[in-house]
Design an enzyme around this catalytic site. Structure first.
Site, PDB file in Angstrom:
ATOM      1  N   SER A 166       0.861  -1.185   0.000  1.00 36.51           N
ATOM      2  CA  SER A 166       0.000   0.000   0.000  1.00 36.51           C
ATOM      3  C   SER A 166       0.896   1.233   0.000  1.00 36.51           C
ATOM      4  O   SER A 166       2.042   1.188   0.457  1.00 36.51           O
ATOM      5  CB  SER A 166      -0.856   0.005   1.260  1.00 36.51           C
ATOM      6  OG  SER A 166      -1.501   1.245   1.415  1.00 36.51           O
ATOM      7  N   TYR A 180      -1.164  -0.906  10.315  1.00 31.73           N
ATOM      8  CA  TYR A 180      -1.390  -1.195   8.893  1.00 31.73           C
ATOM      9  C   TYR A 180      -0.180  -0.754   8.060  1.00 31.73           C
ATOM     10  O   TYR A 180       0.293  -1.496   7.187  1.00 31.73           O
ATOM     11  CB  TYR A 180      -2.660  -0.482   8.436  1.00 31.73           C
ATOM     12  CG  TYR A 180      -3.013  -0.678   6.974  1.00 31.73           C
ATOM     13  CD1 TYR A 180      -3.497  -1.905   6.518  1.00 31.73           C
ATOM     14  CD2 TYR A 180      -2.888   0.369   6.059  1.00 31.73           C
ATOM     15  CE1 TYR A 180      -3.835  -2.082   5.173  1.00 31.73           C
ATOM     16  CE2 TYR A 180      -3.228   0.201   4.721  1.00 31.73           C
ATOM     17  CZ  TYR A 180      -3.704  -1.034   4.289  1.00 31.73           C
ATOM     18  OH  TYR A 180      -4.043  -1.206   2.965  1.00 31.73           O
TER      19      TYR A 180
HETATM   20  N1  LIG Z   1      -8.976  -0.098  -0.848  1.00 26.00           N
HETATM   21  C1  LIG Z   1      -7.884   0.647  -0.722  1.00 26.00           C
HETATM   22  O1  LIG Z   1      -7.919   1.880  -0.691  1.00 26.00           O
HETATM   23  C2  LIG Z   1      -6.535  -0.017  -0.639  1.00 26.00           C
HETATM   24  C3  LIG Z   1      -5.382   0.782  -0.742  1.00 26.00           C
HETATM   25  C4  LIG Z   1      -4.125   0.190  -0.662  1.00 26.00           C
HETATM   26  C5  LIG Z   1      -4.028  -1.177  -0.480  1.00 26.00           C
HETATM   27  N2  LIG Z   1      -5.155  -1.928  -0.370  1.00 26.00           N
HETATM   28  C6  LIG Z   1      -5.005  -3.370  -0.165  1.00 26.00           C
HETATM   29  O2  LIG Z   1      -5.660  -4.058  -1.205  1.00 26.00           O
HETATM   30  C7  LIG Z   1      -6.198  -5.287  -0.731  1.00 26.00           C
HETATM   31  C8  LIG Z   1      -7.684  -5.375  -1.018  1.00 26.00           C
HETATM   32  O3  LIG Z   1      -8.344  -4.280  -0.390  1.00 26.00           O
HETATM   33  P1  LIG Z   1      -9.906  -3.989  -0.549  1.00 26.00           P
HETATM   34  O4  LIG Z   1     -10.091  -2.600  -0.056  1.00 26.00           O
HETATM   35  O5  LIG Z   1     -10.367  -4.349  -1.903  1.00 26.00           O
HETATM   36  O6  LIG Z   1     -10.492  -5.056   0.484  1.00 26.00           O
HETATM   37  P2  LIG Z   1     -11.909  -5.053   1.234  1.00 26.00           P
HETATM   38  O7  LIG Z   1     -11.753  -4.484   2.607  1.00 26.00           O
HETATM   39  O8  LIG Z   1     -12.928  -4.455   0.341  1.00 26.00           O
HETATM   40  O9  LIG Z   1     -12.167  -6.608   1.471  1.00 26.00           O
HETATM   41  C9  LIG Z   1     -12.241  -7.530   0.426  1.00 26.00           C
HETATM   42  C10 LIG Z   1     -12.743  -8.857   0.985  1.00 26.00           C
HETATM   43  O10 LIG Z   1     -11.937  -9.297   2.071  1.00 26.00           O
HETATM   44  C11 LIG Z   1     -12.731 -10.202   2.816  1.00 26.00           C
HETATM   45  N3  LIG Z   1     -12.070 -10.499   4.103  1.00 26.00           N
HETATM   46  C12 LIG Z   1     -11.876  -9.657   5.144  1.00 26.00           C
HETATM   47  N4  LIG Z   1     -11.219 -10.326   6.118  1.00 26.00           N
HETATM   48  C13 LIG Z   1     -11.002 -11.595   5.667  1.00 26.00           C
HETATM   49  C14 LIG Z   1     -10.381 -12.740   6.201  1.00 26.00           C
HETATM   50  N5  LIG Z   1      -9.865 -12.746   7.427  1.00 26.00           N
HETATM   51  N6  LIG Z   1     -10.329 -13.866   5.455  1.00 26.00           N
HETATM   52  C15 LIG Z   1     -10.887 -13.884   4.222  1.00 26.00           C
HETATM   53  N7  LIG Z   1     -11.508 -12.833   3.664  1.00 26.00           N
HETATM   54  C16 LIG Z   1     -11.556 -11.699   4.387  1.00 26.00           C
HETATM   55  C17 LIG Z   1     -14.061  -9.483   2.922  1.00 26.00           C
HETATM   56  O11 LIG Z   1     -15.110 -10.396   3.203  1.00 26.00           O
HETATM   57  C18 LIG Z   1     -14.172  -8.842   1.534  1.00 26.00           C
HETATM   58  O12 LIG Z   1     -14.983  -9.602   0.672  1.00 26.00           O
HETATM   59  C19 LIG Z   1      -5.839  -5.328   0.761  1.00 26.00           C
HETATM   60  O13 LIG Z   1      -4.623  -6.015   0.951  1.00 26.00           O
HETATM   61  C20 LIG Z   1      -5.673  -3.868   1.119  1.00 26.00           C
HETATM   62  O14 LIG Z   1      -4.861  -3.673   2.254  1.00 26.00           O
HETATM   63  C21 LIG Z   1      -6.399  -1.376  -0.450  1.00 26.00           C
END
Ligand SMILES: NC(=O)c1ccc[n+]([C@@H]2O[C@H](COP(=O)([O-])OP(=O)(O)OC[C@H]3O[C@@H](n4cnc5c(N)ncnc54)[C@H](O)[C@@H]3O)[C@@H](O)[C@H]2O)c1
Length: 278
Positions: A166, A180
């Protein structure tokens, strides 16, 4: 803490008429994406399927997995599903073993599971439990899943692993706390070390570092932890003047696991519209 409510009840959507955007680079490949029933993972799964891969998605939310498969099917794409809690070592091992047994092989692993789990923003408000939960999901989830697929990838002499870092792990976060940011910094270091160890076996390991990606969950956090003025100021500091959409990230995942990126390993790819340069 129940973080499921952060996602709301909306079913995931395939928003593009051709999610592969004309690319068909992944025929014959089998891909596994963790925590991919929604958000970035779902969009990436759709993109890999549209590019010809056989795709498996895991998530701990069984209902969301069914909705994801349904949404993909409505767009003419097949997603296989496997319920799996990425924070639980034993569940990750047995669930991925089940996928390997059914799929026969896994060529691509996308360690998408992660997030700040709505833990506090400030260091002095965070407990050891907050650190443990976030480290388990973001770091150990990737270690456990990688451990489960690497022997098979090494035996076949081919593999592509994409980890999720991230912007938080590189320049700090405006909405998530130090647990995080530290977890995402660790993912970048893990990526480089894995790339060195497994390169000789034909396995590339790369890391994508998005800025804020507008998912249902981040939209809520963004509004809750930053004022309207702050949100406007941040947008003005992003050279491309917008936040990422999930499809922006999915396109980068597809490229990194394709043969077009065959000679790239160990990188942390900033995907942030230029944010953080100034
Ligand atoms: N969204 C952002 O702004 C952003 C920015 C930088 C990095 N990221 C990274 O990208 C990745 C995806 O992020 P996102 O925002 O799409 O995710 P999100 O929070 O929308 O979650 C996606 C899915 O994760 C599932 N989940 C949560 N905990 C779980 C667990 N313990 N086991 C299995 N499934 C689980 C949820 O049910 C959900 O369907 C992550 O690693 C996040 O840290 C996201």
């Amino acid at each position: 803490m129940n973080t499921d409510s952060l996602h709301g009840n909306a079913a995931p959507e395939v928003r593009e008429a051709d999610p592969g955007r004309g690319c068909r680079r992944l025929g014959g490949r089998t891909a596994l994406l963790t925590a991919a029933a929604r958000g970035i993972g779902f969009a990436s799964a759709v993109r890999l399927a549209a590019e010809g891969a056989q795709v498996w998605i895991t998530d701990r939310d069984e209902a969301a997995l069914a909705q994801a498969a349904q949404a993909a099917a409505a767009a003419g794409l097949r997603l296989h599903t496997q319920c799996m809690d990425s924070s639980n070592a034993a569940d990750v091992a047995s669930s991925i073993a089940a996928v390997l047994a059914q799929a026969g092989r896994v060529d691509v692993l996308v360690n998408n599971a992660g997030g700040s789990l709505h833990t506090p923003f400030r260091l002095l408000d965070e407990t050891d439990a907050h650190w443990q939960q976030v480290m388990d999901l973001n770091v150990m989830g990737a270690v456990w899943a990688s451990r489960a697929v690497l022997p098979a990838m090494a035996a076949q002499g081919f593999g592509r692993i994409v980890n999720f870092g991230s912007k938080a792990g590189r320049f700090g976060s405006l909405i998530a706390g130090p647990n995080y940011a530290a977890a995402k910094g660790a993912i970048a270091a893990l990526t480089r070390q894995m790339a060195q160890e497994f390169g000789p076996q034909g396995i590339s390991v790369n890391c994508i570092c998005p800025g804020v990606v507008m998912t249902e969950r981040t939209r809520g956090l963004w509004a809750e932890r930053r004022s309207a003025e702050e949100r406007e100021r941040v947008l003005k500091e992003i050279p491309l003047r917008r936040h990422a959409e999930v499809e922006d990230v999915a396109a980068a995942v597809a490229w990194l696991v394709s043969d077009d990126a065959a000679f790239i390993t160990g990188i942390t790819l900033d995907l942030n519209g230029g944010q953080g340069m100034g």
